[in-house]
Scaffold this motif. Structure first.
Motif, PDB file in Angstrom:
ATOM      1  N   ASP A  81      27.619  46.832  38.284  1.00 54.58           N
ATOM      2  CA  ASP A  81      28.904  46.072  38.825  1.00 54.58           C
ATOM      3  C   ASP A  81      28.770  46.414  40.596  1.00 54.58           C
ATOM      4  OD1 ASP A  81      30.033  48.648  37.490  1.00 54.58           O
ATOM      5  OD2 ASP A  81      31.049  48.426  39.393  1.00 54.58           O
ATOM      6  N   SER A  82      29.897  45.803  41.224  1.00 53.92           N
ATOM      7  CA  SER A  82      29.990  46.037  42.660  1.00 53.92           C
ATOM      8  C   SER A  82      31.154  46.709  42.904  1.00 53.92           C
ATOM      9  CB  SER A  82      29.427  44.494  43.253  1.00 53.92           C
ATOM     10  OG  SER A  82      28.328  44.166  43.231  1.00 53.92           O
ATOM     11  N   ALA A  83      31.853  47.444  42.282  1.00 52.39           N
ATOM     12  CA  ALA A  83      33.010  48.362  42.280  1.00 52.39           C
ATOM     13  C   ALA A  83      34.186  47.474  42.961  1.00 52.39           C
ATOM     14  CB  ALA A  83      32.556  49.354  43.210  1.00 52.39           C
ATOM     15  N   ASP A  84      33.989  46.032  42.952  1.00 57.89           N
ATOM     16  CA  ASP A  84      35.117  45.236  43.484  1.00 57.89           C
ATOM     17  C   ASP A  84      36.004  44.810  42.399  1.00 57.89           C
ATOM     18  OD1 ASP A  84      33.657  43.543  41.925  1.00 57.89           O
ATOM     19  OD2 ASP A  84      32.551  42.466  43.884  1.00 57.89           O
ATOM     20  N   MET A  85      36.919  43.671  42.719  1.00 59.17           N
ATOM     21  CA  MET A  85      37.930  43.321  41.623  1.00 59.17           C
ATOM     22  C   MET A  85      37.165  42.746  40.456  1.00 59.17           C
ATOM     23  SD  MET A  85      37.873  40.531  44.187  1.00 59.17           S
ATOM     24  CE  MET A  85      37.964  38.764  44.345  1.00 59.17           C
ATOM     25  N   ASP A  86      35.693  42.526  40.447  1.00 56.35           N
ATOM     26  CA  ASP A  86      35.358  42.018  39.080  1.00 56.35           C
ATOM     27  C   ASP A  86      34.619  43.083  38.375  1.00 56.35           C
ATOM     28  OD1 ASP A  86      35.999  39.283  39.782  1.00 56.35           O
ATOM     29  OD2 ASP A  86      34.230  38.990  41.075  1.00 56.35           O
ATOM     30  N   ALA A  87      34.460  44.257  38.915  1.00 58.81           N
ATOM     31  CA  ALA A  87      33.955  45.226  38.449  1.00 58.81           C
ATOM     32  C   ALA A  87      34.094  45.951  36.859  1.00 58.81           C
ATOM     33  CB  ALA A  87      34.271  46.779  39.378  1.00 58.81           C
ATOM     34  N   GLY A  88      35.497  45.436  36.395  1.00 60.42           N
ATOM     35  CA  GLY A  88      35.752  45.789  34.889  1.00 60.42           C
ATOM     36  C   GLY A  88      34.858  44.763  34.209  1.00 60.42           C
ATOM     37  N   PHE A  89      35.082  43.502  34.430  1.00 63.73           N
ATOM     38  CA  PHE A  89      34.210  42.647  33.815  1.00 63.73           C
ATOM     39  C   PHE A  89      32.831  42.506  33.717  1.00 63.73           C
ATOM     40  CE2 PHE A  89      32.473  38.317  33.639  1.00 63.73           C
ATOM     41  CZ  PHE A  89      32.903  37.801  32.559  1.00 63.73           C
ATOM     42  N   ASP A  90      32.114  42.807  35.069  1.00 70.39           N
ATOM     43  CA  ASP A  90      30.799  43.146  35.027  1.00 70.39           C
ATOM     44  C   ASP A  90      30.260  44.401  34.498  1.00 70.39           C
ATOM     45  OD1 ASP A  90      30.952  40.836  36.805  1.00 70.39           O
ATOM     46  OD2 ASP A  90      30.705  41.804  38.557  1.00 70.39           O
ATOM     47  N   PHE A  91      31.053  45.287  34.433  1.00 73.67           N
ATOM     48  CA  PHE A  91      30.540  46.629  33.776  1.00 73.67           C
ATOM     49  C   PHE A  91      30.499  46.301  32.138  1.00 73.67           C
ATOM     50  CE2 PHE A  91      31.518  50.512  31.608  1.00 73.67           C
ATOM     51  CZ  PHE A  91      30.774  51.394  32.269  1.00 73.67           C
ATOM     52  N   ASP A  92      31.539  45.513  31.668  1.00 75.43           N
ATOM     53  CA  ASP A  92      31.328  45.477  30.348  1.00 75.43           C
ATOM     54  C   ASP A  92      30.411  44.720  29.988  1.00 75.43           C
ATOM     55  OD1 ASP A  92      33.473  46.749  29.495  1.00 75.43           O
ATOM     56  OD2 ASP A  92      35.034  45.205  29.450  1.00 75.43           O
ATOM     57  N   PHE A 123      37.366  54.823  37.907  1.00 75.48           N
ATOM     58  CA  PHE A 123      36.436  53.600  37.697  1.00 75.48           C
ATOM     59  C   PHE A 123      37.064  52.583  39.192  1.00 75.48           C
ATOM     60  CE2 PHE A 123      35.368  49.302  36.856  1.00 75.48           C
ATOM     61  CZ  PHE A 123      34.099  49.461  36.363  1.00 75.48           C
ATOM     62  N   VAL A 124      35.957  52.432  40.120  1.00 74.94           N
ATOM     63  CA  VAL A 124      36.492  51.832  41.400  1.00 74.94           C
ATOM     64  C   VAL A 124      36.556  50.290  41.209  1.00 74.94           C
ATOM     65  CG1 VAL A 124      35.984  51.661  43.822  1.00 74.94           C
ATOM     66  CG2 VAL A 124      35.847  53.957  42.925  1.00 74.94           C
ATOM     67  N   HIS A 125      37.554  49.777  41.536  1.00 76.95           N
ATOM     68  CA  HIS A 125      37.411  48.173  41.168  1.00 76.95           C
ATOM     69  C   HIS A 125      38.336  47.609  42.528  1.00 76.95           C
ATOM     70  CE1 HIS A 125      41.405  48.200  39.193  1.00 76.95           C
ATOM     71  NE2 HIS A 125      41.096  49.470  39.214  1.00 76.95           N
ATOM     72  N   SER A 126      38.347  48.065  43.439  1.00 75.84           N
ATOM     73  CA  SER A 126      38.840  47.476  44.621  1.00 75.84           C
ATOM     74  C   SER A 126      37.939  47.633  46.145  1.00 75.84           C
ATOM     75  CB  SER A 126      40.382  48.116  44.815  1.00 75.84           C
ATOM     76  OG  SER A 126      40.129  49.141  45.633  1.00 75.84           O
ATOM     77  N   ILE A 127      38.087  46.390  46.785  1.00 76.43           N
ATOM     78  CA  ILE A 127      37.418  46.667  48.029  1.00 76.43           C
ATOM     79  C   ILE A 127      37.763  47.780  48.860  1.00 76.43           C
ATOM     80  CG2 ILE A 127      36.867  45.278  50.130  1.00 76.43           C
ATOM     81  CD1 ILE A 127      35.428  44.099  47.763  1.00 76.43           C
ATOM     82  N   GLU A 128      39.067  48.104  48.911  1.00 76.88           N
ATOM     83  CA  GLU A 128      39.550  48.917  49.998  1.00 76.88           C
ATOM     84  C   GLU A 128      38.900  50.525  49.765  1.00 76.88           C
ATOM     85  OE1 GLU A 128      41.575  46.816  47.910  1.00 76.88           O
ATOM     86  OE2 GLU A 128      42.079  45.648  49.806  1.00 76.88           O
TER      87      GLU A 128
END
Ligand code: ADE
Length: 229
Positions: free
Chosen positions: A197-208, A152-157
Motif C-alpha cells: 500500500d502507499s500509507a495514504d488514506m487508501d492504505a487499509g483497503f490496499d493492505f487487505d 499502521f500509517v494511513h495519512s498523508i500528514e
C-alpha cells in the motif's frame, strides 16, 4: 553459518515461506510457534512475531538466544513512502529507524534515545548476496531506508513527516526493532519487504487487497536468497 532465522510479522507473511518445506517441526515457546525445517542442508527456524516492535523484538531475541540462530532474515510487506515504489515492488533495507521514538521534548532528534542511534544499518554482505540474486533473476529491487513504528500509517500528514524527517523509502511496524536486537547481539541480518500500500488514506483497503500477493513476492525472493547463502 550454521542456523538461519526467518521472521515475518503476520501469519500471511510466513505462509508462503512454509509452503516451500514439507517436513516441519513445531516448537512452542513464549506464546508463539517456531517452525524448524531443514532446507538443502541448512537448519532454519521460521516464525511470525505478531505485529509491532515489542513482539518483533521478543521473537528476534528468542530465535537468537533460545534457538541459537546466527543470521536473521525478515520477509514481509510495507507501505510505500518513496513515490517510485508501487504495490508488489521489493525493497531491501540498507538502514532502519523508529519513526515513533520521540524524546524531542529534551532536545534530541526524532528517532533517537541516549545510548542508541537514529539509523541502524543492515549487514552489507547479505545485501550484496540479495542484489546478486535479483540480477540473476531479473528482479527489480531497490535499496533504501525503512522507517518502523507502532502505527499502521494511513495519512498523508504522517507519511510526509516520516519522509521529511527520516528520508524513508518505506514504512512498516517491525524492522527497526529487529535491527536493534541483531545489531546489539552482533548477529548479521537482512530486512526485505514488498509494497502492499502507499500509507495514504487508501492504505487499509490496499493492505487487505494486496497483503497476500505482496507477502508472496517477498517470500519467493527470500527463498532464492537463502539458496545462495
Ligand atoms: N505495513 C504495510 N503497510 C503499512 C502501513 N501503511 N503502515 C504500517 N505498516 C505497514
Amino acid at each position: 553459518m550454521t542456523k538461519l532465522a526467518i521472521m515475518g510479522a503476520m501469519e500471511e507473511e510466513i505462509e508462503p515461506l512454509l509452503a516451500y518445506f514439507n517436513k516441519v517441526n513445531i516448537v512452542e515457546f513464549a506464546n508463539n510457534k517456531y517452525y524448524e525445517v531443514n532446507y538443502k542442508g541448512l537448519n532454519i527456524v521460521i516464525a511470525y512475531s505478531k505485529i509491532g516492535k515489542v513482539h518483533a523484538s521478543l521473537t528476534a531475541l528468542t530465535m537468537i538466544e533460545k534457538f541459537s540462530c546466527d543470521t536473521l532474515l525478515f520477509s514481509g510487506v510495507a507501505g510505500a513512502v518513496n513515490p517510485n515504489l508501487k504495490v508488489g515492488d521489493l525493497i531491501i533495507a540498507d538502514r532502519l529507524c523508529q519513526h515513533d521514538l520521540d524524546i524531542t521534548a529534551f532536545g534530541h532528534p526524532n528517532g533517537y534515545v541516549p545510548g542508541g542511534k537514529v539509523f541502524v544499518e543492515t549487514t552489507k554482505n547479505l545485501r550484496e548476496v540479495a542484489k546478486k540474486v535479483a540480477v540473476q533473476n531479473n528482479l527489480k529491487v531497490i535499496e533504501g531506508t525503512i522507517a518502523t513504528g507502532d502505527q499502521f500509517v494511513h495519512s498523508i500528514e504522517r507519511k510526509d513527516f516520516i519522509q521529511n524527517t527520516f528520508k524513508a523509502d518505506a514504512l512498516e511496524m517491525e524492522g527497526a526493532s529487529v535491527a536493534v536486537v541483531c545489531d546489539a547481539l552482533n548477529v548479521p541480518f537482512f530486512i526485505l519487504r514488498a509494497i502492499s500500500d502507499s500509507a495514504d488514506m487508501d492504505a487499509g483497503f490496499d493492505f487487505d487487497e494486496f497483503l497476500k500477493s505482496s507477502a508472496k513476492n517477498s517470500a519467493d525472493y527470500l527463498i532464492k536468497i537463502v539458496e545462495e547463502l
